[in-house]
Design a protein around this motif. Structure first.
Motif, PDB file in Angstrom:
ATOM      1  N   UNK A  58      -0.185  -6.257 -12.378  1.00 49.64           N
ATOM      2  CA  UNK A  58       1.274  -6.207 -12.475  1.00 49.64           C
ATOM      3  C   UNK A  58       1.927  -6.459 -11.121  1.00 49.64           C
ATOM      4  N   UNK A  59       1.300  -5.938 -10.072  1.00 50.04           N
ATOM      5  CA  UNK A  59       1.826  -6.162  -8.729  1.00 50.04           C
ATOM      6  C   UNK A  59       1.736  -7.628  -8.344  1.00 50.04           C
ATOM      7  N   UNK A  60       0.564  -8.240  -8.603  1.00 52.14           N
ATOM      8  CA  UNK A  60       0.395  -9.659  -8.286  1.00 52.14           C
ATOM      9  C   UNK A  60       1.321 -10.525  -9.124  1.00 52.14           C
ATOM     10  N   UNK A  61       1.493 -10.150 -10.366  1.00 56.66           N
ATOM     11  CA  UNK A  61       2.388 -10.903 -11.257  1.00 56.66           C
ATOM     12  C   UNK A  61       3.803 -10.922 -10.688  1.00 56.66           C
ATOM     13  N   UNK A  62       4.261  -9.786 -10.216  1.00 61.32           N
ATOM     14  CA  UNK A  62       5.605  -9.693  -9.614  1.00 61.32           C
ATOM     15  C   UNK A  62       5.673 -10.511  -8.328  1.00 61.32           C
ATOM     16  N   UNK A 109       3.820 -13.082  -7.307  1.00 60.13           N
ATOM     17  CA  UNK A 109       3.721 -14.522  -7.512  1.00 60.13           C
ATOM     18  C   UNK A 109       4.982 -15.077  -8.167  1.00 60.13           C
ATOM     19  N   UNK A 110       5.601 -14.324  -9.063  1.00 60.98           N
ATOM     20  CA  UNK A 110       6.856 -14.778  -9.676  1.00 60.98           C
ATOM     21  C   UNK A 110       7.956 -14.826  -8.634  1.00 60.98           C
ATOM     22  N   UNK A 111       7.988 -13.859  -7.740  1.00 62.05           N
ATOM     23  CA  UNK A 111       9.001 -13.822  -6.675  1.00 62.05           C
ATOM     24  C   UNK A 111       8.819 -14.973  -5.710  1.00 62.05           C
ATOM     25  N   UNK A 112       7.560 -15.272  -5.373  1.00 65.52           N
ATOM     26  CA  UNK A 112       7.282 -16.377  -4.463  1.00 65.52           C
ATOM     27  C   UNK A 112       7.669 -17.717  -5.070  1.00 65.52           C
ATOM     28  N   UNK A 137      -0.263 -17.612 -14.043  1.00 68.89           N
ATOM     29  CA  UNK A 137      -1.487 -17.472 -13.263  1.00 68.89           C
ATOM     30  C   UNK A 137      -2.049 -16.051 -13.324  1.00 68.89           C
ATOM     31  N   UNK A 138      -1.195 -15.066 -13.118  1.00 73.29           N
ATOM     32  CA  UNK A 138      -1.647 -13.673 -13.122  1.00 73.29           C
ATOM     33  C   UNK A 138      -2.221 -13.287 -14.483  1.00 73.29           C
ATOM     34  N   UNK A 139      -1.564 -13.744 -15.549  1.00 69.48           N
ATOM     35  CA  UNK A 139      -2.023 -13.428 -16.899  1.00 69.48           C
ATOM     36  C   UNK A 139      -3.402 -14.034 -17.177  1.00 69.48           C
ATOM     37  N   UNK A 140      -3.611 -15.256 -16.710  1.00 72.34           N
ATOM     38  CA  UNK A 140      -4.912 -15.910 -16.903  1.00 72.34           C
ATOM     39  C   UNK A 140      -6.014 -15.141 -16.193  1.00 72.34           C
ATOM     40  N   UNK A 141      -5.768 -14.737 -14.954  1.00 73.18           N
ATOM     41  CA  UNK A 141      -6.757 -13.970 -14.197  1.00 73.18           C
ATOM     42  C   UNK A 141      -6.995 -12.596 -14.821  1.00 73.18           C
TER      43      UNK A 141
END
Length: 218
Positions: free
Chosen positions: A205-209, A211-214, A85-89
């Protein structure tokens, strides 16, 4: 925080260079004439038919319609098939920001197109910065980041990264060859693309981390 500050410094430097270049374009265009003309002469040469056909194809593939289709399909693949998701955005958002800022700066600096023989119909709008150069490079740099983070094979990783950057460079060169942009327009587009990607990266990068953690906790 320190890591974010490093990106902010890089963003600031690239933005200052872009603004200085734009200032020269707007108020002192004669300072760029010699270097622009020299590079144009080297790139264009005697306009061989083979290169003309090649660069017409390249510039078409790097145009607005194709680039938005490519990015939409790649981002959709990231989001739906890979759950990235983060990569797409990150990819789609960077292209959108580039479109907004590039268009705004074009009319702010309002640089006329080169007075050369065009090998394609004259594009609409001012010349600086190059939309083709900015869009293809912002996509290339975004993909370089995603490829670096997501792929494991060093050979595939480096091969794909080199490929997307070469495609962006060829698109930029095609704009000089076809006579519709000055080399300084290309540099402006690249600086703008770099500024956007580096500025957005810490937030992505922060959102990617997060969302992966969640997702791992579910």
């Amino acid at each position: 925080m320190k890591n974010k500050q490093t990106f902010y410094v890089k963003t600031s430097i690239a933005l200052v260079l872009f603004v200085l270049l734009g200032y020269s374009v707007k108020f002192y265009p004669e300072t760029l004439t010699d270097i622009d003309s020299t590079i144009q002469a080297i790139v264009r040469g005697n306009l061989p038919n083979v290169l003309t056909t090649f660069f017409k194809l390249v510039t078409q593939l790097g145009g607005e319609v194709f680039i938005f289709i490519y990015v939409f399909l790649i981002a959709l693949g990231f989001y739906v098939r890979k759950k990235w998701k983060a990569e797409a955005y990150f990819l789609a958002g960077n292209l959108l920001l580039m479109g907004i800022f590039s268009t705004g700066f074009k009319y702010l600096y309002n640089r006329p197109r080169p007075s050369l023989t065009y090998l394609i119909p004259k594009p609409m709008g001012p010349s600086f910065p190059s939309w083709h150069a900015a869009s293809t490079m912002v996509v290339a740099l975004s993909l370089v980041v995603i490829i670096q983070q997501r792929l494991t094979s060093q050979y595939i990783k480096r091969g794909l990264q080199i490929l997307v950057v070469i495609m962006a460079i060829l698109t930029a060169v095609s704009r000089i060859y076809l006579g519709v942009h000055y080399p300084s327009d290309i540099l402006g587009g690249w600086l703008l693309a770099y500024t956007i990607v580096v500025a957005v990266f810490p937030f992505y990068n922060q959102k990617r981390f997060e969302w992966r953690f969640q997702s791992k906790q579910k």
